[in-house]
Design a protein around this motif. Structure first.
Motif: not given
Length: 296
Positions: A31-33, A269-273, A278-279
């Motif tokens: 969803e974030i992607e 912000k979305l990239q950080m989330q 993923r981590q």
């Protein structure tokens, strides 16, 4: 048997993109992607619209500088021929456009018109007619002053306004059956490339010019004041149209610039989330693998 089945279940890694345990409401990586992809596409669109608006703004400013001379000529004539009595029934011409995505450019003239009618100390009659150029302000004024709207124009100002457009509007206004003593044009005044303000331009009618002391001092034919009033109205409408068009392009460029900045912040912000999710997913997989290996 029970120990083996438990071991098999523990050794199975979670599906890629699944939310970590204990984070039931957290958005999945998929969803974030997808959201990242959509926001990046929006950022590309807003940056393109900003570049287009910047190009159009340069052309609009050149047209505005030329069109302002028409308004200056009107002001000089009316300064030497002021009306004897203040007009009570004014015709308000509100200048806007049909396009959006330009901030509060249309709300500016709408609020200015509503303030004039709401002012109790003003000599303007409550049933004074209103004509609107542009669908955006028409939609806003129809909710507050719908009974005062008598005529509207659209498809004007899609490109840089011309004097032919203004002359056509002035001709329709004069040929209409609307009764008024004077004309007030409400438009956006260009202050700088990042700011504008609402303003009102007064235009005298044929009767006001005939009765003014400046024109009474000379003998002239009736057609002279009539032609002058029509030409003055077209001049004023043209000057207001080109200045309002420049304000619109400036506001659109600023709006798209702000939208691009907001999209960039949202992407960060979305990239950080996404990276954190993923981590966490990789960490959970490693924990499961190590737990299964130690159990063996």
């Amino acid at each position: 048997m029970l120990a083996r089945s438990t071991l098999r279940l523990a050794a199975q890694p979670p599906a890629l993109g699944a939310a970590p345990a204990g984070a039931r409401n957290m958005a999945t990586l998929r969803e974030i992607e997808l959201r990242l992809k959509s926001v990046r596409n929006i950022e590309k669109i807003t940056k393109s619209m900003k570049m287009i608006a910047s190009t159009k703004l340069n052309k609009a400013q050149r047209a505005m500088q030329a069109g302002k001379q028409y308004g200056v000529a009107n002001s000089e004539v009316f300064q030497h021929a002021p009306a004897e009595d203040p007009a009570k029934r004014k015709l308000f011409i509100v200048i806007s456009s049909d396009k959006g995505l330009c901030g509060g450019i249309h709300s500016s003239v709408t609020k200015a018109t509503r303030r004039i009618f709401a002012d109790t100390e003003s000599s303007v009659e409550s049933d004074s007619p209103i004509m609107v150029i542009g669908d955006k302000s028409k939609a806003q004024l129809s909710r507050a002053l719908g009974k005062n709207l008598v005529m509207s124009f659209n498809q004007i100002g899609r490109d840089i306004p011309t004097f032919a457009d203004a002359a056509g509007v002035a001709d329709l206004i004069i040929k209409s059956d609307v009764k008024y003593d004077s004309i007030a044009i409400v438009y956006n005044k260009f202050v700088s490339a990042i700011s504008y303000e609402s303003a009102v331009m007064e235009v005298e009618t044929e009767e006001a010019l005939k009765n003014s002391p400046g024109f009474k001092a000379y003998e002239m034919e009736e057609e002279v004041t009539k032609d002058l009033a029509e030409f003055a109205l077209a001049n004023a409408v043209y000057a207001a149209l080109v200045e309002g068009h420049a304000c619109e392009q400036s506001a659109r460029r600023n709006a798209m610039d702000n939208a691009s900045k907001n999209a960039s912040d949202m992407i960060g912000k979305l990239q950080m989330q996404y990276n954190r999710g993923r981590q966490a997913s990789i960490t959970n997989e490693l924990v499961d693998i190590i737990t299964g290996a130690s159990a063996l």
